[in-house]
Scaffold this motif. Sequence first.
Motif, short mmCIF file in Angstrom:
data_model
loop_
_atom_site.label_atom_id
_atom_site.label_comp_id
_atom_site.label_asym_id
_atom_site.label_seq_id
_atom_site.Cartn_x
_atom_site.Cartn_y
_atom_site.Cartn_z
N THR A 1 0.87 -1.19 0.00
CA THR A 1 0.00 0.00 0.00
C THR A 1 0.91 1.24 0.00
O THR A 1 1.05 1.91 1.03
CB THR A 1 -0.92 -0.02 1.24
OG1 THR A 1 -0.12 -0.24 2.42
CG2 THR A 1 -1.95 -1.14 1.15
N PRO A 2 1.53 1.54 -1.12
CA PRO A 2 2.58 2.58 -1.13
C PRO A 2 2.10 3.97 -0.73
O PRO A 2 2.85 4.72 -0.09
CB PRO A 2 3.06 2.57 -2.60
CG PRO A 2 1.98 1.88 -3.38
CD PRO A 2 1.33 0.92 -2.43
N HIS A 3 0.88 4.32 -1.08
CA HIS A 3 0.41 5.67 -0.76
C HIS A 3 0.11 5.83 0.72
O HIS A 3 0.44 6.85 1.33
CB HIS A 3 -0.81 6.02 -1.61
CG HIS A 3 -0.50 5.97 -3.08
ND1 HIS A 3 -0.95 4.94 -3.89
CD2 HIS A 3 0.25 6.78 -3.86
CE1 HIS A 3 -0.50 5.14 -5.12
NE2 HIS A 3 0.23 6.24 -5.13
N ILE A 4 -0.52 4.80 1.29
CA ILE A 4 -0.78 4.83 2.74
C ILE A 4 0.55 4.82 3.48
O ILE A 4 0.75 5.54 4.47
CB ILE A 4 -1.67 3.64 3.16
CG1 ILE A 4 -3.03 3.73 2.47
CG2 ILE A 4 -1.83 3.59 4.67
CD1 ILE A 4 -3.90 2.49 2.64
N ASP A 5 1.48 4.03 2.97
CA ASP A 5 2.81 3.97 3.60
C ASP A 5 3.50 5.33 3.55
O ASP A 5 4.17 5.74 4.50
CB ASP A 5 3.69 2.93 2.90
CG ASP A 5 3.15 1.51 3.07
OD1 ASP A 5 2.09 1.35 3.69
OD2 ASP A 5 3.80 0.57 2.57
N GLN A 6 3.32 6.03 2.45
CA GLN A 6 3.93 7.37 2.33
C GLN A 6 3.30 8.32 3.35
O GLN A 6 4.01 9.09 4.02
CB GLN A 6 3.72 7.92 0.91
CG GLN A 6 4.44 9.25 0.71
CD GLN A 6 4.01 9.97 -0.58
OE1 GLN A 6 3.50 9.34 -1.51
NE2 GLN A 6 4.22 11.27 -0.61
N LEU A 7 1.97 8.25 3.45
CA LEU A 7 1.27 9.10 4.42
C LEU A 7 1.82 8.84 5.83
O LEU A 7 2.10 9.76 6.60
CB LEU A 7 -0.23 8.80 4.38
CG LEU A 7 -1.17 9.84 4.97
CD1 LEU A 7 -1.24 11.08 4.10
CD2 LEU A 7 -2.57 9.26 5.14
N ALA A 8 2.00 7.54 6.14
CA ALA A 8 2.52 7.16 7.47
C ALA A 8 3.96 7.62 7.65
O ALA A 8 4.33 8.10 8.73
CB ALA A 8 2.41 5.65 7.65
N ALA A 9 4.76 7.47 6.60
CA ALA A 9 6.18 7.83 6.71
C ALA A 9 6.35 9.34 6.91
O ALA A 9 7.31 9.79 7.52
CB ALA A 9 6.92 7.39 5.45
N GLU A 10 5.40 10.11 6.40
CA GLU A 10 5.47 11.57 6.53
C GLU A 10 4.68 12.09 7.72
O GLU A 10 4.59 13.30 7.94
CB GLU A 10 4.95 12.22 5.24
CG GLU A 10 5.83 11.90 4.04
CD GLU A 10 5.25 12.37 2.71
OE1 GLU A 10 5.95 12.27 1.71
OE2 GLU A 10 4.08 12.83 2.68
N GLY A 11 4.04 11.16 8.45
CA GLY A 11 3.22 11.58 9.59
C GLY A 11 3.40 10.64 10.75
O GLY A 11 4.48 10.09 10.95
N VAL A 12 2.32 10.46 11.51
CA VAL A 12 2.38 9.56 12.66
C VAL A 12 1.47 8.36 12.40
O VAL A 12 0.31 8.51 12.05
CB VAL A 12 1.89 10.26 13.96
CG1 VAL A 12 1.99 9.30 15.14
CG2 VAL A 12 2.73 11.49 14.24
N ARG A 13 2.04 7.17 12.57
CA ARG A 13 1.24 5.95 12.51
C ARG A 13 0.99 5.50 13.94
O ARG A 13 1.93 5.35 14.72
CB ARG A 13 1.96 4.86 11.73
CG ARG A 13 1.18 3.56 11.65
CD ARG A 13 1.85 2.56 10.72
NE ARG A 13 3.11 2.08 11.22
CZ ARG A 13 3.25 1.05 12.08
NH1 ARG A 13 2.19 0.41 12.52
NH2 ARG A 13 4.44 0.67 12.48
N PHE A 14 -0.29 5.35 14.27
CA PHE A 14 -0.67 4.97 15.63
C PHE A 14 -0.84 3.45 15.71
O PHE A 14 -1.65 2.89 14.98
CB PHE A 14 -1.97 5.67 16.04
CG PHE A 14 -1.79 7.16 16.21
CD1 PHE A 14 -1.41 7.69 17.44
CD2 PHE A 14 -1.96 8.02 15.13
CE1 PHE A 14 -1.22 9.06 17.58
CE2 PHE A 14 -1.76 9.38 15.27
CZ PHE A 14 -1.39 9.91 16.50
N THR A 15 -0.10 2.83 16.61
CA THR A 15 -0.26 1.38 16.77
C THR A 15 -1.48 1.07 17.64
O THR A 15 -1.99 -0.04 17.60
CB THR A 15 1.00 0.76 17.41
OG1 THR A 15 1.23 1.42 18.66
CG2 THR A 15 2.22 0.93 16.50
N SER A 16 -1.94 2.04 18.42
CA SER A 16 -3.16 1.88 19.22
C SER A 16 -4.21 2.88 18.76
O SER A 16 -4.77 3.64 19.55
CB SER A 16 -2.87 2.07 20.71
OG SER A 16 -2.21 0.97 21.24
#
Length: 493
Positions: A48-63
């Motif tokens: 999912t490259p676009h979602i991954d990019q969004l996460a790489a440029e922001g915060v991915r919440f594990t919870s």
Amino acid sequence: MKPTTLMLASMAAFSLLYAEEKPNIVIIMADDLGWGDISCSGATSLKTPHIDQLAAEGVRFTSGYCSASTCTPTRYSLLTGTYAFRAERTGIAPPNGPAIIKPGTSTFASLVKQSGYQSAVIGKWHLGLGDPKPDWNGELKPGPLEIGFDHCLLLPTTNDRVPQVYVEDHRVRHLDPADPLWVGDKIPSPDHPTGITHRGTLKLDWSQGHNQTIHNGISRIGFYTGGQKARYRDEDLADEWVNQSKKWIASKKNTPFLLFFAAHDIHVPRMPHERFHGKSGLGLRGDSILQFDWCVGELMKSIEEHKLTEKTLFILCSDNGPVLDDGYQDQAVEKLGSHKPSGPYRGGKYSVFEGGTRTPFITRWKGRIAPGVSDQVVCTIDLPASLAHLTGAKIPADACLDSQNILPALLGEKNAKGREVLLQQDNNGKSFGLRAGKWKLVRETNKEKLSHQLFDLEKDHGEKTNVAAQFPAERKRLVALLDSMLKERTRQP
Ligand code: CA
């Protein structure tokens, strides 16, 4: 801890700071997308490259959580900031269901409107329209426009239920008055083709239920006739919503705006555009994830084209956890391989175990959010209070009862805390999960029998070992806390 005057003053200053900036807000909600369905959370069977990019440029919440394990209650709470179990009829809405959120109710859209925002919801609604039921051939109100949105382009219910038409503002789009739309729950005539009588003609066969009116070679829940010119092809839904979102963003680029993009992917019937078919190797479920990822990329691109990337907060979330066979034979089970839609978590859609509500959650605001991964507990129900704070809007005293301002955590600020306690509910508000720190209490009602289980999420991600007997004091404390929250169920906004 009671906030001091100094704290309140600094919070107000903080709010003012953001409110003066008036960042645009793009909320992207996936449908039935699981914690483990995206490659930035560890999925390796698909990318999912676009979602991954969004996460790489922001915060991915594990919870990161949604508040319920089905569509309608999560969406109710996302908009209103109030738990769905407090209100009537917030389980999965039927095709002719009335507007569940009454005009005058505060929503994130009505709150940001106070601060001069324009807002639109484009995508799946599934919160009912009209009062006491939708007038498909007339004005479809109340609906989103009566609770704060300036524009809508909707799939009115959910695509496994009838009808397959767009609702634009107050009308069914492209409806020919000479061919009125009829929607009902009883067969309109004995010769009306259904998924049972014409099963051999279906391009996507059903596995359970979902065998009433056929449209586009797919049988649905419920019956409808007419409105032929207004009907869409399932394969074109995502493209149309992306195109209309781009147009709407272009028309609002000079005013602060909030776009709620409510994708239908990856809910059943999974029928993405033909260009995605066979691309994931996981069948139509995986192909729908690729289509959703494409939508995310297109929205990011649109914001970038207008040079708004550093003025726009993206929030990506899901409305409940994953499900494989949800009524159609789309090979989600057969082609799953080693893919784990819930990641390490137990359960999925319909469940109050973690897999039902712990779902993808990403924020991005380039230049403002420091990229990273956060383990703070954040939930979709907190968006109304947090976005009110972000935009400088004031929440009326009787509104958004369960929404907490967790904006600093959403923006990934250092040492910012998310929720201490989070309540999760099932479709009808009969079973509940309560997460408090590392503890998770599961309260289930089966055949009127009530049971409680306790899990230590730090040691036991999969909620496999009930430790209620080893930790009676924790069990007692959390049962009392949950009971006190549920006692308030009649309190309504
Ligand atoms: Ca859903």
